[in-house]
Design a protein around this motif. Structure first.
Motif, mmCIF file in Angstrom:
data_model
loop_
_atom_site.group_PDB
_atom_site.id
_atom_site.type_symbol
_atom_site.label_atom_id
_atom_site.label_comp_id
_atom_site.label_asym_id
_atom_site.label_seq_id
_atom_site.Cartn_x
_atom_site.Cartn_y
_atom_site.Cartn_z
ATOM 1 N N UNK A 1 63.198 4.895 -13.898
ATOM 2 C CA UNK A 1 63.423 6.230 -14.466
ATOM 3 C C UNK A 1 62.141 7.033 -14.318
ATOM 4 N N UNK A 2 62.253 8.176 -13.656
ATOM 5 C CA UNK A 2 61.098 9.042 -13.410
ATOM 6 C C UNK A 2 61.208 10.307 -14.264
ATOM 7 N N UNK A 3 60.093 10.716 -14.822
ATOM 8 C CA UNK A 3 59.993 11.983 -15.535
ATOM 9 C C UNK A 3 59.112 12.903 -14.702
ATOM 10 N N UNK A 4 59.670 14.040 -14.255
ATOM 11 C CA UNK A 4 58.928 14.936 -13.368
ATOM 12 C C UNK A 4 58.814 16.329 -13.971
ATOM 13 N N UNK A 5 57.877 17.097 -13.400
ATOM 14 C CA UNK A 5 57.597 18.438 -13.906
ATOM 15 C C UNK A 5 57.539 19.445 -12.760
ATOM 16 N N UNK A 6 58.088 20.609 -12.986
ATOM 17 C CA UNK A 6 58.060 21.696 -12.001
ATOM 18 C C UNK A 6 57.210 22.859 -12.516
ATOM 19 N N UNK A 7 56.966 23.811 -11.626
ATOM 20 C CA UNK A 7 56.282 25.030 -12.007
ATOM 21 C C UNK A 7 54.816 24.857 -12.333
ATOM 22 N N UNK A 8 54.150 23.912 -11.668
ATOM 23 C CA UNK A 8 52.734 23.670 -11.917
ATOM 24 C C UNK A 8 51.895 24.537 -10.989
ATOM 25 N N UNK A 9 50.874 25.179 -11.547
ATOM 26 C CA UNK A 9 49.994 26.044 -10.768
ATOM 27 C C UNK A 9 48.553 25.657 -11.073
ATOM 28 N N UNK A 10 47.760 25.426 -10.014
ATOM 29 C CA UNK A 10 46.387 24.959 -10.172
ATOM 30 C C UNK A 10 45.437 25.806 -9.337
ATOM 31 N N UNK A 11 44.382 26.285 -9.948
ATOM 32 C CA UNK A 11 43.286 26.904 -9.192
ATOM 33 C C UNK A 11 42.416 25.777 -8.642
#
Length: 267
Positions: A180-190
């Motif tokens: 089971x994977x927990x993932x995240x979207x909408x990440x922005x990095x300088x």
């Protein structure tokens, strides 16, 4: 690890508790034709050619290519480019180990980024659009598991996921793991340093946690399974930006089934 073992490929360019049940976002027609195709991206913010691949990956998720197949998208950020001047905040040696397992299973000569692996059986350079779409189009599909899911947030920094259902694929004596994977979207990095110095990097479907639900062997497709996984959460966790994916994979990481699971909006 020695830098010579790795390559950067491609064209440079892109206190309260909450409890709720959710089910997979699968239509009857999708289940009849087969479940989703699992597309795994191995990437790094320290790789100069990964941003283009990340853009293509995000476009896959938006449906820009009108593919006639549902997808499970998972991006793993490896850590072997961290020595180049920028430590990827999402990088992990756990994902490097996973990619290494694919390199061995697919009999490749080297590890590289950005790389796409489809259904655990085929791979390509991730920022070559034609190769990526061809790899997905030619992937074999398998029945999707039918798990019902119950979410519980016992503390502000933990998430408990309870699953009950059937794999819908027979597992032989060689066995399989249900992950089971927990993932995240909408990440922005300088990114102030490294190969992508001065760029603003956007990342979607970034795997933040991966846990084993159970291991199975010699079971029928209809057998009911159940289990619980617990995810420690990170600062800034936002359920609206996250999702869960269930993977059934054998010892060679071949995908035997997969299921997309939505998180409740008010988790």
């Amino acid at each position: 690890m020695a830098p010579r073992l790795f390559s950067c490929f491609g064209r440079r360019s892109s206190d309260s508790k909450h409890d709720e049940k959710m089910t997979a976002d699968l239509t009857t027609e999708e289940q009849r034709r087969g479940g989703p195709v699992v597309v795994e991206l191995f990437s790094s913010q320290g790789c100069a050619t990964s941003p283009e691949a990340e853009l293509l990956f995000s476009r896959l998720g938006r449906g820009d290519f009108n593919l006639d197949v549902p997808l499970v998208l998972l991006a793993y950020h490896v850590d072997y480019w961290d020595y180049m001047g920028w430590k990827d905040p999402f990088g992990s040696s756990q994902w490097t180990v996973r990619q290494k397992a694919y390199v061995e299973a697919l009999k490749l000569d080297t590890m590289f980024t950005p790389q796409i692996v489809v259904q655990g059986r085929a791979q390509c350079v991730a920022n070559v659009e034609e190769a990526l779409l061809s790899c997905i189009a030619s992937a074999s599909r398998v029945p999707a598991p039918t798990f019902q899911v119950k979410f519980l947030k016992p503390t502000p920094d933990s998430l408990q996921v309870s699953l009950t259902g059937a794999l819908r694929t027979k597992v032989d004596h060689e066995g399989a793991n249900v992950m089971v994977a927990l993932y995240e979207c909408g990440l922005v990095t300088d990114c102030p340093n490294g190969a992508n110095k001065g760029r603003v990097l956007a990342n979607d479907y970034v795997v933040r946690r991966l846990e084993k639900l159970c291991s199975v062997k010699d079971i029928s497709a209809k057998k009911t399974l159940s289990g619980i996984v617990n995810f420690p959460l990170w600062d800034g966790f936002n359920a609206a930006k996250c999702g869960v994916a269930l993977l059934v994979e054998n010892n060679s990481h071949h995908i035997l089934g997969s299921q997309n699971i939505r998180l409740p909006d008010n988790l």
